[in-house]
Design an enzyme around this catalytic site. Sequence first.
Site, PDB file in Angstrom:
ATOM      1  N   ASP A  32      -3.853   3.516  -5.801  1.00 36.24           N
ATOM      2  CA  ASP A  32      -3.495   2.440  -6.725  1.00 36.24           C
ATOM      3  C   ASP A  32      -3.424   3.036  -8.114  1.00 36.24           C
ATOM      4  O   ASP A  32      -4.174   3.976  -8.413  1.00 36.24           O
ATOM      5  CB  ASP A  32      -4.580   1.336  -6.676  1.00 36.24           C
ATOM      6  CG  ASP A  32      -4.053  -0.023  -7.089  1.00 36.24           C
ATOM      7  OD1 ASP A  32      -3.591  -0.135  -8.244  1.00 36.24           O
ATOM      8  OD2 ASP A  32      -4.090  -0.950  -6.274  1.00 36.24           O
ATOM      9  N   ASN A  33      -2.535   2.526  -8.969  1.00 38.95           N
ATOM     10  CA  ASN A  33      -2.541   3.003 -10.360  1.00 38.95           C
ATOM     11  C   ASN A  33      -3.241   2.004 -11.277  1.00 38.95           C
ATOM     12  O   ASN A  33      -3.285   2.196 -12.486  1.00 38.95           O
ATOM     13  CB  ASN A  33      -1.124   3.301 -10.864  1.00 38.95           C
ATOM     14  CG  ASN A  33      -0.285   2.045 -10.976  1.00 38.95           C
ATOM     15  OD1 ASN A  33      -0.709   0.971 -10.561  1.00 38.95           O
ATOM     16  ND2 ASN A  33       0.903   2.167 -11.541  1.00 38.95           N
ATOM     17  N   VAL A  58       2.601   5.471  -7.279  1.00 37.29           N
ATOM     18  CA  VAL A  58       3.463   5.932  -6.172  1.00 37.29           C
ATOM     19  C   VAL A  58       4.933   6.046  -6.566  1.00 37.29           C
ATOM     20  O   VAL A  58       5.735   6.548  -5.783  1.00 37.29           O
ATOM     21  CB  VAL A  58       3.328   5.045  -4.907  1.00 37.29           C
ATOM     22  CG1 VAL A  58       1.923   5.101  -4.358  1.00 37.29           C
ATOM     23  CG2 VAL A  58       3.769   3.606  -5.179  1.00 37.29           C
ATOM     24  N   ASN A 100       9.448   7.473  -2.060  1.00 42.44           N
ATOM     25  CA  ASN A 100       8.412   8.515  -1.943  1.00 42.44           C
ATOM     26  C   ASN A 100       7.588   8.343  -0.676  1.00 42.44           C
ATOM     27  O   ASN A 100       7.250   9.319   0.004  1.00 42.44           O
ATOM     28  CB  ASN A 100       7.488   8.484  -3.167  1.00 42.44           C
ATOM     29  CG  ASN A 100       8.188   9.004  -4.413  1.00 42.44           C
ATOM     30  OD1 ASN A 100       9.128   9.787  -4.317  1.00 42.44           O
ATOM     31  ND2 ASN A 100       7.749   8.562  -5.582  1.00 42.44           N
ATOM     32  N   TYR A 146      12.034  -8.008  -8.986  1.00 46.10           N
ATOM     33  CA  TYR A 146      11.195  -7.975  -7.777  1.00 46.10           C
ATOM     34  C   TYR A 146      12.063  -8.155  -6.542  1.00 46.10           C
ATOM     35  O   TYR A 146      12.021  -7.350  -5.612  1.00 46.10           O
ATOM     36  CB  TYR A 146      10.166  -9.102  -7.876  1.00 46.10           C
ATOM     37  CG  TYR A 146       9.171  -9.166  -6.738  1.00 46.10           C
ATOM     38  CD1 TYR A 146       8.256  -8.137  -6.523  1.00 46.10           C
ATOM     39  CD2 TYR A 146       9.117 -10.281  -5.902  1.00 46.10           C
ATOM     40  CE1 TYR A 146       7.322  -8.222  -5.501  1.00 46.10           C
ATOM     41  CE2 TYR A 146       8.181 -10.375  -4.890  1.00 46.10           C
ATOM     42  CZ  TYR A 146       7.286  -9.342  -4.685  1.00 46.10           C
ATOM     43  OH  TYR A 146       6.357  -9.431  -3.674  1.00 46.10           O
TER      44      TYR A 146
END
Length: 328
Positions: A32-33, A58, A100, A146
């Site tokens: 998680d960032n 990510v 990724n 989104y």
Amino acid sequence: MKKVLITGAAGFLGSHLCDRFINEGYHVIGMDNLITGNLDNIEHLFPNENFEFYNHDVSRFVHVPGKLDYILHFASPASPIDYLKIPIQTLKVGSLGTHNLLGLAKAKGARVLIASTSEVYGDPLVHPQTEDYWGNVNPIGPRGVYDEAKRFQEAITMAYHRFHDVETRIVRIFNTYGPRMRLNDGRVLPAFIGQALRGEDLTVFGDGSQTRSFCYVDDLVEGIYRLLMSDYVEPVNIGNPDEITIKDFAEEIIRLTNTSQEIIYKELPQDDPMQRRPDISKAKAILDWSPRVSRSEGLKITYDYFKSLPEDKLYQKEHNSFEKYIVK
Ligand code: UDP
């Protein structure tokens, strides 16, 4: 021991998934960032030797040493207010982030499950929504960042499956609620419960005739687990088909919290879908899954969770600091 990477691990759904996979005996790598995630949600997992946490975005190259059996991609802002505050990050995590993770899945020979959303149906013209409905999305509206990232995400996931033979799964998640939702992310359930706890009136947007169908988080996690273990590649709706208008929902929250608040009406946000209810025939047939927790049961558990939070959280604007991530 099987190893699973869960992105968005410190978020609402990601943290519940970490719990589930730890309980199933997996080695879990949470990633998680922390833009919208909160370490409080997974604090209890850190002492567990089968849990690791990587603070990583990510949208940039993802590296995990050693073998990997499964990847669950749940990193993404997920409320309309988040999309307005961090639109570029929202686009990037759904598109570049997914790319990724698919690349990682390919390199490791891992099976990857991608979190998609009922938002791919936009403001749907077909009701209830079946998986074969292609949707009615405004690409340039506030939710476009989104919705279109998630639509791209489904496209690239199917391409990796078809072109690279990666084992992929796609879950289309409908409105879900439960403990660990962010109190101030603007979503309707924490908004109403927070207002009730602070003694404020409940803000219904529009005339409240728009509908949603709310699924309790444990039911959702069960559906996701079954989908991951299945061999079904195309998207599957997971949600609770018990549909309610937002006005009736506000009245339910007033009764639940036993408060004397009133409903006040505010402007309906742009592109707010008028109706939403999953058709879950596919999940029933393929996964033998259907939701078990009624809204009254689930709301009670969720209310007890919000009530148990320290009082200052109720008044905190946001626990996280978006500002440093805002890209102009
Ligand atoms: N909503 C509302 N009051 C609020 C927050 C949301 O009436 O304080 C409405 C919103 O306009 C939408 C519904 O509740 O029609 C669900 O909103 P949410 O942001 O939770 O999720 P969405 O399903 O729209 O992504």
